[in-house]
Scaffold this motif. Sequence first.
Motif, PDB file in Angstrom:
ATOM      1  N   PHE A  64       0.862  -1.187   0.000  1.00 55.48           N
ATOM      2  CA  PHE A  64       0.000   0.000   0.000  1.00 55.48           C
ATOM      3  C   PHE A  64       0.895   1.233   0.000  1.00 55.48           C
ATOM      4  O   PHE A  64       1.934   1.243   0.671  1.00 55.48           O
ATOM      5  CB  PHE A  64      -0.867   0.044   1.266  1.00 55.48           C
ATOM      6  N   CYS A  65       0.477   2.273  -0.720  1.00 56.41           N
ATOM      7  CA  CYS A  65       1.233   3.523  -0.666  1.00 56.41           C
ATOM      8  C   CYS A  65       0.294   4.708  -0.825  1.00 56.41           C
ATOM      9  O   CYS A  65      -0.626   4.672  -1.637  1.00 56.41           O
ATOM     10  CB  CYS A  65       2.321   3.567  -1.732  1.00 56.41           C
ATOM     11  N   GLU A  66       0.573   5.740  -0.029  1.00 59.14           N
ATOM     12  CA  GLU A  66      -0.269   6.939  -0.063  1.00 59.14           C
ATOM     13  C   GLU A  66       0.279   7.983  -1.023  1.00 59.14           C
ATOM     14  O   GLU A  66      -0.293   9.050  -1.174  1.00 59.14           O
ATOM     15  CB  GLU A  66      -0.367   7.510   1.365  1.00 59.14           C
ATOM     16  N   ARG A  67       1.395   7.691  -1.682  1.00 57.38           N
ATOM     17  CA  ARG A  67       2.016   8.647  -2.616  1.00 57.38           C
ATOM     18  C   ARG A  67       1.673   8.270  -4.060  1.00 57.38           C
ATOM     19  O   ARG A  67       1.141   7.192  -4.321  1.00 57.38           O
ATOM     20  CB  ARG A  67       3.527   8.638  -2.456  1.00 57.38           C
ATOM     21  N   ASN A  68       2.100   9.148  -4.955  1.00 60.63           N
ATOM     22  CA  ASN A  68       1.769   8.932  -6.359  1.00 60.63           C
ATOM     23  C   ASN A  68       2.955   9.175  -7.278  1.00 60.63           C
ATOM     24  O   ASN A  68       2.801   9.796  -8.348  1.00 60.63           O
ATOM     25  CB  ASN A  68       0.602   9.863  -6.750  1.00 60.63           C
ATOM     26  N   CYS A  69       4.121   8.702  -6.893  1.00 61.96           N
ATOM     27  CA  CYS A  69       5.324   8.903  -7.709  1.00 61.96           C
ATOM     28  C   CYS A  69       5.052   8.394  -9.129  1.00 61.96           C
ATOM     29  O   CYS A  69       4.520   7.289  -9.306  1.00 61.96           O
ATOM     30  CB  CYS A  69       6.509   8.176  -7.088  1.00 61.96           C
ATOM     31  N   LEU A  70       5.427   9.182 -10.113  1.00 65.13           N
ATOM     32  CA  LEU A  70       4.977   8.908 -11.488  1.00 65.13           C
ATOM     33  C   LEU A  70       5.508   7.602 -12.076  1.00 65.13           C
ATOM     34  O   LEU A  70       4.939   7.061 -13.002  1.00 65.13           O
ATOM     35  CB  LEU A  70       5.410  10.047 -12.433  1.00 65.13           C
ATOM     36  N   TYR A  71       6.611   7.101 -11.525  1.00 64.07           N
ATOM     37  CA  TYR A  71       7.276   5.940 -12.121  1.00 64.07           C
ATOM     38  C   TYR A  71       6.908   4.615 -11.436  1.00 64.07           C
ATOM     39  O   TYR A  71       7.296   3.552 -11.893  1.00 64.07           O
ATOM     40  CB  TYR A  71       8.810   6.111 -12.029  1.00 64.07           C
ATOM     41  N   CYS A  72       6.160   4.689 -10.333  1.00 59.88           N
ATOM     42  CA  CYS A  72       6.105   3.520  -9.446  1.00 59.88           C
ATOM     43  C   CYS A  72       4.769   2.782  -9.499  1.00 59.88           C
ATOM     44  O   CYS A  72       3.698   3.394  -9.371  1.00 59.88           O
ATOM     45  CB  CYS A  72       6.378   3.994  -8.016  1.00 59.88           C
ATOM     46  N   GLY A  73       4.848   1.482  -9.636  1.00 61.67           N
ATOM     47  CA  GLY A  73       3.642   0.647  -9.713  1.00 61.67           C
ATOM     48  C   GLY A  73       2.870   0.566  -8.407  1.00 61.67           C
ATOM     49  O   GLY A  73       1.709   0.164  -8.394  1.00 61.67           O
ATOM     50  N   LEU A  74       3.499   0.937  -7.290  1.00 59.46           N
ATOM     51  CA  LEU A  74       2.791   0.901  -6.007  1.00 59.46           C
ATOM     52  C   LEU A  74       1.992   2.179  -5.769  1.00 59.46           C
ATOM     53  O   LEU A  74       1.290   2.299  -4.765  1.00 59.46           O
ATOM     54  CB  LEU A  74       3.775   0.710  -4.840  1.00 59.46           C
ATOM     55  N   ARG A  75       2.091   3.146  -6.669  1.00 58.16           N
ATOM     56  CA  ARG A  75       1.434   4.451  -6.464  1.00 58.16           C
ATOM     57  C   ARG A  75      -0.049   4.263  -6.167  1.00 58.16           C
ATOM     58  O   ARG A  75      -0.703   3.360  -6.680  1.00 58.16           O
ATOM     59  CB  ARG A  75       1.660   5.364  -7.670  1.00 58.16           C
ATOM     60  N   LYS A  76      -0.534   5.176  -5.326  1.00 61.77           N
ATOM     61  CA  LYS A  76      -1.909   5.087  -4.823  1.00 61.77           C
ATOM     62  C   LYS A  76      -2.949   4.951  -5.945  1.00 61.77           C
ATOM     63  O   LYS A  76      -3.907   4.181  -5.838  1.00 61.77           O
ATOM     64  CB  LYS A  76      -2.173   6.369  -4.023  1.00 61.77           C
ATOM     65  N   SER A 110       8.295  -1.008   2.610  1.00 59.39           N
ATOM     66  CA  SER A 110       6.874  -0.901   2.239  1.00 59.39           C
ATOM     67  C   SER A 110       6.683   0.383   1.453  1.00 59.39           C
ATOM     68  O   SER A 110       7.592   1.213   1.356  1.00 59.39           O
ATOM     69  CB  SER A 110       5.999  -0.845   3.498  1.00 59.39           C
ATOM     70  N   GLY A 111       5.473   0.565   0.907  1.00 54.73           N
ATOM     71  CA  GLY A 111       5.112   1.886   0.407  1.00 54.73           C
ATOM     72  C   GLY A 111       4.933   2.788   1.621  1.00 54.73           C
ATOM     73  O   GLY A 111       5.117   2.365   2.763  1.00 54.73           O
ATOM     74  N   GLU A 112       4.579   4.035   1.403  1.00 54.08           N
ATOM     75  CA  GLU A 112       4.307   4.916   2.561  1.00 54.08           C
ATOM     76  C   GLU A 112       2.905   4.578   3.046  1.00 54.08           C
ATOM     77  O   GLU A 112       1.917   4.935   2.419  1.00 54.08           O
ATOM     78  CB  GLU A 112       4.450   6.388   2.174  1.00 54.08           C
ATOM     79  N   ASP A 113       2.842   3.837   4.137  1.00 51.16           N
ATOM     80  CA  ASP A 113       1.588   3.236   4.578  1.00 51.16           C
ATOM     81  C   ASP A 113       1.387   3.551   6.062  1.00 51.16           C
ATOM     82  O   ASP A 113       2.001   2.915   6.925  1.00 51.16           O
ATOM     83  CB  ASP A 113       1.678   1.717   4.340  1.00 51.16           C
TER      84      ASP A 113
HETATM   85  S1  SF4 Z   1       6.285   3.082  -2.946  1.00 46.48           S
HETATM   86 FE1  SF4 Z   1       7.743   4.787  -2.803  1.00 46.48          FE
HETATM   87  S2  SF4 Z   1       8.237   5.243  -4.948  1.00 46.48           S
HETATM   88 FE2  SF4 Z   1       6.327   4.039  -4.939  1.00 46.48          FE
HETATM   89  S3  SF4 Z   1       4.687   5.565  -4.960  1.00 46.48           S
HETATM   90 FE3  SF4 Z   1       5.116   5.009  -2.861  1.00 46.48          FE
HETATM   91  S4  SF4 Z   1       6.567   6.581  -2.112  1.00 46.48           S
HETATM   92 FE4  SF4 Z   1       6.557   6.647  -4.346  1.00 46.48          FE
END
Ligand code: SF4
Length: 358
Positions: A64-76, A110-113
Amino acid sequence: MRAEYDDMLKKALNGARFTKEEVIFLLKPEKDEMDALFQTADRIRKAVFGDYVHLRGIVEFSNFCERNCLYCGLRKNNRNITRYRLMPEEIVDIAAYAVSIGYKTLVLQSGEDSFYTTGLLCDVIKRIKERVDVAITLSIGERDFEDYRLLREAGADRYLIKQETSNRELYRKLHPGMSYENRIRCQKDLKSLRYELGTGNMVGLPWQNVETLAEDIIFFREMDADMIGIGPFISNPNTPLGRFPSGTVEETLKVLAVTRLVNPLVNLPATTALGSLDSFGRQKGLMAGANVVMPNVMPVNYRRLYEIYPSKICTGERPEACRHCIEGIINSIGRKVSTGYGESPKSLRRGNAVCMMS
Ligand code: SF4
């Protein structure tokens, strides 16, 4: 080879402190200079670390991740991913199992969770350290100074928080809603709390160029990093950067090698992303200045789900098979798996040995 390039490699062997212009020059070897660059980085790596390669077992406990980094598949905003979270007992069990198959350092990632409060994570760290003898790296993103302080007090030894790019404008483009200044603040807080600090970047990002890459390498030095994770950008179709081409193995190896020249004492991983672009990517990294490998220690059913980028290697392997395989890879290039905690030489110099059972 050009005489100027040869001179620059000799300066590296003599411990030169390079300027940004010199780093740019080093990042642009001609075809016949590449091998010499990699060999020089390898000589420096060997002088500092000998033939030992440190293993870090990665425990990916939540995607899980609360961020939306443009390159990352875990993005919210990525809806094409099955999310999972491990409960504290599961994290502790996986950590203990990883130690039983030979890991001396674990990365809890982890993602930012925010489900995982600082109190909960402190408890997990303490329970792991009570049960097994292991160094713990956290890779859980941006938190406040007080959170970092409590986690350190609970027994965390190291912290990995990659800068991804040191260029403000590019950082802003890639990380909506995040602040460049806060990212730097986190790294400075972690240093002040005597964590071993891991930072790093991606190579081949859209809008990146040799100048921004040189700035990254100088940034790592200014930050006095203990560990630097350098991996290729791998384009993920489930992200806004999915239409851009991935970075290349060659470019990544050049950045890795020059980073070793500029930062001789850091722990440098041959990343899984490098191995995902090229089946010999990790071996090539280890022969171009890297001294660390970070195998996954997660049970097979979770591995495919931590999909920052597609085509990640080793997602079908059991942890013990991975451990065996990685040792084979390391031995095949004449190197040995280290049996220590793999502290950074800088950290040892600062008297920051791993605090066991804290
Ligand atoms: S896991 Fe890290 S890199 Fe990926 S969207 Fe979340 S903060 Fe960004």
